[in-house]
Design an enzyme around this catalytic site. Structure first.
Site, PDB file in Angstrom:
ATOM      1  N   LYS A 139      -9.051 -24.615   8.516  1.00 28.93           N
ATOM      2  CA  LYS A 139      -9.086 -26.017   8.938  1.00 28.93           C
ATOM      3  C   LYS A 139      -8.636 -26.144  10.390  1.00 28.93           C
ATOM      4  O   LYS A 139      -8.112 -25.193  10.984  1.00 28.93           O
ATOM      5  CB  LYS A 139      -8.189 -26.861   8.029  1.00 28.93           C
ATOM      6  CG  LYS A 139      -6.718 -26.485   8.097  1.00 28.93           C
ATOM      7  CD  LYS A 139      -5.881 -27.340   7.162  1.00 28.93           C
ATOM      8  CE  LYS A 139      -4.409 -26.948   7.253  1.00 28.93           C
ATOM      9  NZ  LYS A 139      -3.542 -27.830   6.448  1.00 28.93           N
ATOM     10  N   ARG A 160      -2.953 -18.774  -0.095  1.00 31.37           N
ATOM     11  CA  ARG A 160      -3.669 -19.558   0.911  1.00 31.37           C
ATOM     12  C   ARG A 160      -3.034 -19.390   2.291  1.00 31.37           C
ATOM     13  O   ARG A 160      -2.476 -20.341   2.853  1.00 31.37           O
ATOM     14  CB  ARG A 160      -3.654 -21.050   0.546  1.00 31.37           C
ATOM     15  CG  ARG A 160      -4.194 -21.406  -0.831  1.00 31.37           C
ATOM     16  CD  ARG A 160      -4.328 -22.936  -0.991  1.00 31.37           C
ATOM     17  NE  ARG A 160      -3.124 -23.646  -0.635  1.00 31.37           N
ATOM     18  CZ  ARG A 160      -2.191 -24.031  -1.495  1.00 31.37           C
ATOM     19  NH1 ARG A 160      -2.296 -23.742  -2.776  1.00 31.37           N
ATOM     20  NH2 ARG A 160      -1.126 -24.710  -1.068  1.00 31.37           N
ATOM     21  N   ARG A 208       2.684 -36.156  -0.903  1.00 34.31           N
ATOM     22  CA  ARG A 208       1.544 -36.371  -0.013  1.00 34.31           C
ATOM     23  C   ARG A 208       0.360 -36.825  -0.869  1.00 34.31           C
ATOM     24  O   ARG A 208       0.131 -38.018  -1.007  1.00 34.31           O
ATOM     25  CB  ARG A 208       1.252 -35.083   0.783  1.00 34.31           C
ATOM     26  CG  ARG A 208       0.269 -35.280   1.916  1.00 34.31           C
ATOM     27  CD  ARG A 208       0.300 -34.115   2.891  1.00 34.31           C
ATOM     28  NE  ARG A 208      -0.028 -32.837   2.278  1.00 34.31           N
ATOM     29  CZ  ARG A 208      -0.082 -31.684   2.949  1.00 34.31           C
ATOM     30  NH1 ARG A 208       0.186 -31.663   4.243  1.00 34.31           N
ATOM     31  NH2 ARG A 208      -0.378 -30.561   2.334  1.00 34.31           N
ATOM     32  N   ASP A 264      -4.989 -32.049  34.135  1.00 34.48           N
ATOM     33  CA  ASP A 264      -5.920 -30.946  34.336  1.00 34.48           C
ATOM     34  C   ASP A 264      -5.313 -29.750  35.055  1.00 34.48           C
ATOM     35  O   ASP A 264      -6.000 -28.743  35.242  1.00 34.48           O
ATOM     36  CB  ASP A 264      -7.129 -31.424  35.156  1.00 34.48           C
ATOM     37  CG  ASP A 264      -7.701 -32.720  34.620  1.00 34.48           C
ATOM     38  OD1 ASP A 264      -8.110 -32.733  33.452  1.00 34.48           O
ATOM     39  OD2 ASP A 264      -7.701 -33.717  35.366  1.00 34.48           O
ATOM     40  N   TYR A 310       3.855 -35.332  39.448  1.00 33.34           N
ATOM     41  CA  TYR A 310       4.111 -36.732  39.129  1.00 33.34           C
ATOM     42  C   TYR A 310       5.593 -37.012  38.888  1.00 33.34           C
ATOM     43  O   TYR A 310       6.297 -36.216  38.269  1.00 33.34           O
ATOM     44  CB  TYR A 310       3.347 -37.133  37.870  1.00 33.34           C
ATOM     45  CG  TYR A 310       1.859 -37.265  38.048  1.00 33.34           C
ATOM     46  CD1 TYR A 310       1.317 -38.289  38.824  1.00 33.34           C
ATOM     47  CD2 TYR A 310       0.997 -36.371  37.418  1.00 33.34           C
ATOM     48  CE1 TYR A 310      -0.062 -38.415  38.973  1.00 33.34           C
ATOM     49  CE2 TYR A 310      -0.379 -36.490  37.556  1.00 33.34           C
ATOM     50  CZ  TYR A 310      -0.903 -37.511  38.340  1.00 33.34           C
ATOM     51  OH  TYR A 310      -2.260 -37.640  38.484  1.00 33.34           O
ATOM     52  N   HIS A 342       1.436 -27.665  -3.045  1.00 33.58           N
ATOM     53  CA  HIS A 342       1.725 -27.190  -1.693  1.00 33.58           C
ATOM     54  C   HIS A 342       3.223 -27.122  -1.477  1.00 33.58           C
ATOM     55  O   HIS A 342       3.956 -28.045  -1.849  1.00 33.58           O
ATOM     56  CB  HIS A 342       1.095 -28.101  -0.637  1.00 33.58           C
ATOM     57  CG  HIS A 342       1.156 -27.542   0.745  1.00 33.58           C
ATOM     58  ND1 HIS A 342       0.471 -26.395   1.111  1.00 33.58           N
ATOM     59  CD2 HIS A 342       1.834 -27.935   1.845  1.00 33.58           C
ATOM     60  CE1 HIS A 342       0.710 -26.121   2.380  1.00 33.58           C
ATOM     61  NE2 HIS A 342       1.554 -27.040   2.847  1.00 33.58           N
ATOM     62  N   CYS A 393       0.197 -31.910  34.550  1.00 38.36           N
ATOM     63  CA  CYS A 393      -0.777 -32.980  34.765  1.00 38.36           C
ATOM     64  C   CYS A 393      -1.893 -32.880  33.718  1.00 38.36           C
ATOM     65  O   CYS A 393      -1.913 -31.981  32.887  1.00 38.36           O
ATOM     66  CB  CYS A 393      -1.371 -32.858  36.167  1.00 38.36           C
ATOM     67  SG  CYS A 393      -0.145 -32.712  37.488  1.00 38.36           S
TER      68      CYS A 393
END
Length: 374
Positions: free
Chosen positions: A35, A218, A133, A311, A262, A162, A309
């Site tokens: 997943k 699992r 859950r 990028d 920044y 789980h 930042c």
């Protein structure tokens, strides 16, 4: 082929090695969890490789992941672990995906869809032993199991729960969950019904708790060579499968006291040399690593300077030299040094799962190896 200097390298042979190590430890069938884009490693390439390695079953979170695997030619059984939405049921059945059934109401939805298509659904019953859950509480699951056993349109392949705390070998929670799960599974014997595949162990269970191995395990993060928690034992010689590398895109000298990035949150105490690396939180590299994380440049650990930042980020290399296009390793090995996902997560104040799954599709993946298991 992307020419972006930042790329993820995925060692398929390492994944094969880790699968063999898990198999050798547990001695029962393995459901490989792929997943969340195979924990950032690439859903389809990893699933196809695991299939080639003879994986017994695969697990995904959502219907869409299962369909993508079927369309890519994955033929092994696939269980969708996530919560079930009624309108999706036709997709499950048409793509031969196994369904998590977590309540009597969900069971009735599955039965109706299966009857409408004239084909039985393969289901795994979800019992809640402590996660709160999804799943029927273990202490009240008998009517749920009775209804599933009596269903003319559902084939019960598995029953599972789980583990909430298996990453911590000292937690008493796992023993409690094992006890609750055993009590729930006993209803099959009381009803005179065949026992489905019982599965409980995630990666933490595989590493720490043999009593959770039962009929199927699992593993997720362990398949990718990463420890689920700093407290995890290391009974298996796992090999990290993912490296994240980039290259220097700019070099400059920054004067003492001149702030970087920044917010002007960091400035060198003396003149220093700073390089810019073209990766940022837009790629999933956490902003929480601002002035806290490290990377490898020239085989040495170097600190991130200032805020990450979207990028890019900057690295203080002190009085060393670096040139444009020099390699920068964010995760992986360079020379005699290595930075693991576990260390990145610790610096960012999070868990390895979040680091891996946060690395998004903007970063190209390159796959290495993929031959027979070493």
């Amino acid at each position: 082929m992307s020419q972006r200097p930042t790329r993820i390298l995925v060692d398929l042979d390492a994944i094969g090695h880790n699968l063999a190590a898990v198999r050798g430890r547990v001695g029962v069938p393995v459901m490989g969890i792929v997943k969340a884009n195979a924990y950032g490693h690439g859903l389809v390439p990893v699933a196809l490789h695991l299939q080639a390695q003879g994986i017994d079953q695969l697990g995904v979170a959502f219907l869409e992941e299962g369909i993508a695997l079927r369309q890519a030619g994955v033929r092994v059984p696939i269980l969708v672990l996530g919560g079930l939405f009624g309108p999706q049921l036709t997709g499950f059945l048409e793509h031969d995906l196994e369904i998590t059934v977590s309540s009597i109401a969900k069971l009735r939805q599955v039965e109706a869809a299966a009857e409408a298509l004239g084909r039985k659904a393969v289901v795994h019953l979800k019992v809640d032993t402590g996660m709160e859950r999804i799943g029927v509480h273990s202490y009240s699951c008998r009517p749920f199991i009775e209804a599933a056993v009596a269903s003319p349109w559902c084939t019960i392949k598995g029953v599972y729960s789980h583990l909430a705390c298996a990453d911590d070998p000292a937690s008493p929670m796992t023993a409690l969950q094992v006890e609750r799960f055993a009590e729930a599974c006993a209803h099959f014997e009381r009803l005179g019904a065949p026992m489905p595949l019982r599965h409980l162990a995630n990666s933490g269970g595989v590493l720490h708790f043999p009593e959770t191995w039962l009929d199927l395990v699992r593993p997720g993060i362990a398949l990718y060579g990463v420890q689920p928690d700093p407290a995890s034992a290391r009974p298996l010689a796992l090999r990290p499968a993912l490296s994240l590398v980039s290259q220097v895109v700019y070099f400059k000298v920054v004067r003492a006291g001149s702030p970087v990035s920044y917010g002007a949150t960091w400035a060198p105490r003396r003149d220093t040399r700073v390089v810019t690396v073209p990766v940022g939180y837009g790629d999933g590299w956490p902003r929480a690593l601002s002035s806290r994380g490290e990377v490898l440049v020239g085989g040495r650990r170097r600190p991130i300077a200032g805020r990450v930042c979207m990028d890019q980020f900057m690295v203080d290399i002190g009085q060393d030299s670096a040139f444009n296009e020099d390699e920068v390793v964010l995760v992986g090995r360079q020379g005699g040094e290595a930075i693991g996902v576990e260390a990145v997560a610790e610096a960012a104040g999070t868990i390895p799962y979040e680091i891996l799954t946060g690395l998004n599709e903007r970063i190209p993946r390159i796959y290495l190896g993929g031959g027979p298991t070493a």
